[in-house]
Design a protein around this motif. Structure first.
Motif, mmCIF file in Angstrom:
data_model
loop_
_atom_site.group_PDB
_atom_site.id
_atom_site.type_symbol
_atom_site.label_atom_id
_atom_site.label_comp_id
_atom_site.label_asym_id
_atom_site.label_seq_id
_atom_site.Cartn_x
_atom_site.Cartn_y
_atom_site.Cartn_z
ATOM 1 N N UNK A 67 0.800 -1.201 -0.017
ATOM 2 C CA UNK A 67 -0.087 -0.073 0.182
ATOM 3 C C UNK A 67 0.987 1.288 0.217
ATOM 4 N N UNK A 68 1.917 1.236 0.746
ATOM 5 C CA UNK A 68 2.725 2.351 0.873
ATOM 6 C C UNK A 68 3.587 2.792 -0.297
ATOM 7 N N UNK A 69 4.197 1.682 -0.759
ATOM 8 C CA UNK A 69 4.890 1.662 -1.970
ATOM 9 C C UNK A 69 4.325 1.829 -3.323
ATOM 10 N N UNK A 70 2.886 1.610 -3.141
ATOM 11 C CA UNK A 70 1.928 2.058 -4.548
ATOM 12 C C UNK A 70 1.344 3.408 -4.196
ATOM 13 N N UNK A 71 1.499 4.088 -3.226
ATOM 14 C CA UNK A 71 0.670 5.436 -3.179
ATOM 15 C C UNK A 71 1.267 6.510 -3.940
#
Length: 338
Positions: free
Chosen positions: A41-45
């Protein structure tokens, strides 16, 4: 620390990390899956981020221990000086209690706490370290059992931000050292303390470390040390990602960037991509692209004024019983009750 020394340690320690992860994943497959989802989720934000809790694999925990001994990194030594100078007031009379430490890390601070407790009371204390890193808990337990043979140690490997319960058979002293509260956004810090408050009983205490606002040059030097250990610590979070997600991220393709954001009263740590990067993983539906110059935000460390501390405690229905400072008033230790 020279980069080649850091790299040499990594291959050795990552094997151990992977082994621990394999054991833990068999026992707690759901937890590991949730951690992977959080990373993705964080890397795709749009504005990429990795939670600072992912710093603390085995090697990350070792790097942080080295950081705490750096001359530029004042928080640990300042907090320890407060515990040493005021430990008898805070902990001297404790007996028949649960001594709970959130985000326990290494055991140097809790060792000072235990030294403050009367020796004939140690056998009545149940120490419960709660940490994301199983290796930190195992190492601390071994050290503490050697130094305090009569101490009962019952560690819990979990994310303390999602606590639903705590040992409840006796009064509880909850230690939240290291200014870890500063790693959270103001709304997150408030939510976390409200959750802790909700599972406290009347008479329980929360002893919390908070880093204070001070000269910007002092703050920025603490996160940009001359030996570049903080840089290695920041980049190691990518290696932990590789272990959890089976990704192909190459840490030297990123630049360590730490600075004080005056508007938000916090140190920010980022990793800046030196070139265009593509991240692939069997857990991703599609590859993640990071452009040259793009940032992965890895940590915030908010610095508080006394007014901000008082406001936070009030919002969380916690009462400041006593507040202690180090000699330079760079750091504070706060005794809070429900």
């Amino acid at each position: 620390m020279p980069e080649n020394l850091v790299e040499a340690k990594v291959s050795e320690t990552n094997k151990s990390v992977l082994s621990k992860l394999h054991v833990r994943s068999k026992e707690n497959k759901h937890i590991v899956n949730e951690l992977r989802k959080e990373l993705i989720k964080g890397l795709s934000a749009p504005s990429k981020y990795i939670s600072s809790k992912f710093f603390y694999d085995k090697f990350g925990s070792q790097l942080f221990e080295w950081i705490t001994k750096l001359p530029e990194y004042y928080p640990t030594q300042s907090e320890k000086s407060i515990i040493e100078n005021h430990g008898n007031e805070l902990f001297g009379q404790l007996s028949h209690v649960h001594l709970i430490e959130l985000g326990s890390g290494d055991c140097t601070k809790i060792s000072l706490v235990l030294k403050s407790i009367q020796s004939n009371h140690i056998s009545t204390v149940n120490y419960c370290p709660i940490d994301f890193s199983i290796s930190s808990i195992e190492k601390s337990k071994a050290i503490l059992k050697h130094s305090f043979p009569q101490l009962k140690v019952n560690g819990v490997v979990t994310d303390f931000t999602k606590l639903q319960t705590l040992p409840n058979e006796r009064p509880r002293i909850i230690c939240f050292f290291g200014s870890t509260i500063g790693n959270f956004e103001p709304a997150e810090a408030e939510a976390l303390l409200k959750n802790i408050q909700s599972i406290m009983n009347p008479g329980d205490q929360l002893i919390m470390g908070i880093d204070l606002v001070k000269d910007i040059s002092i703050l920025e030097k603490a996160y940009n040390d001359s030996q570049r250990i903080t840089e290695a610590f920041n980049k190691n979070i990518l290696r932990h990602c590789n272990t959890l997600l089976n990704t192909n991220i190459y840490p030297p393709h990123f630049k360590h960037h730490a600075f004080f954001n005056s508007d938000k009263s916090r140190i920010e740590m980022h990793l800046l991509a030196k070139e265009d990067i593509i991240i692939e993983s069997p857990y991703l539906n599609q590859a993640i692209e990071i452009e040259k110059g793009e940032s992965i935000h890895t940590e915030n460390s908010h610095k508080y004024s006394f007014e901000a501390i008082s406001e936070l405690a009030y919002k969380c229905n916690l009462t400041i019983k006593r507040l202690f400072y180090d000699d330079r008033k760079w750091f504070s230790l706060i005794q809070l009750t429900k």
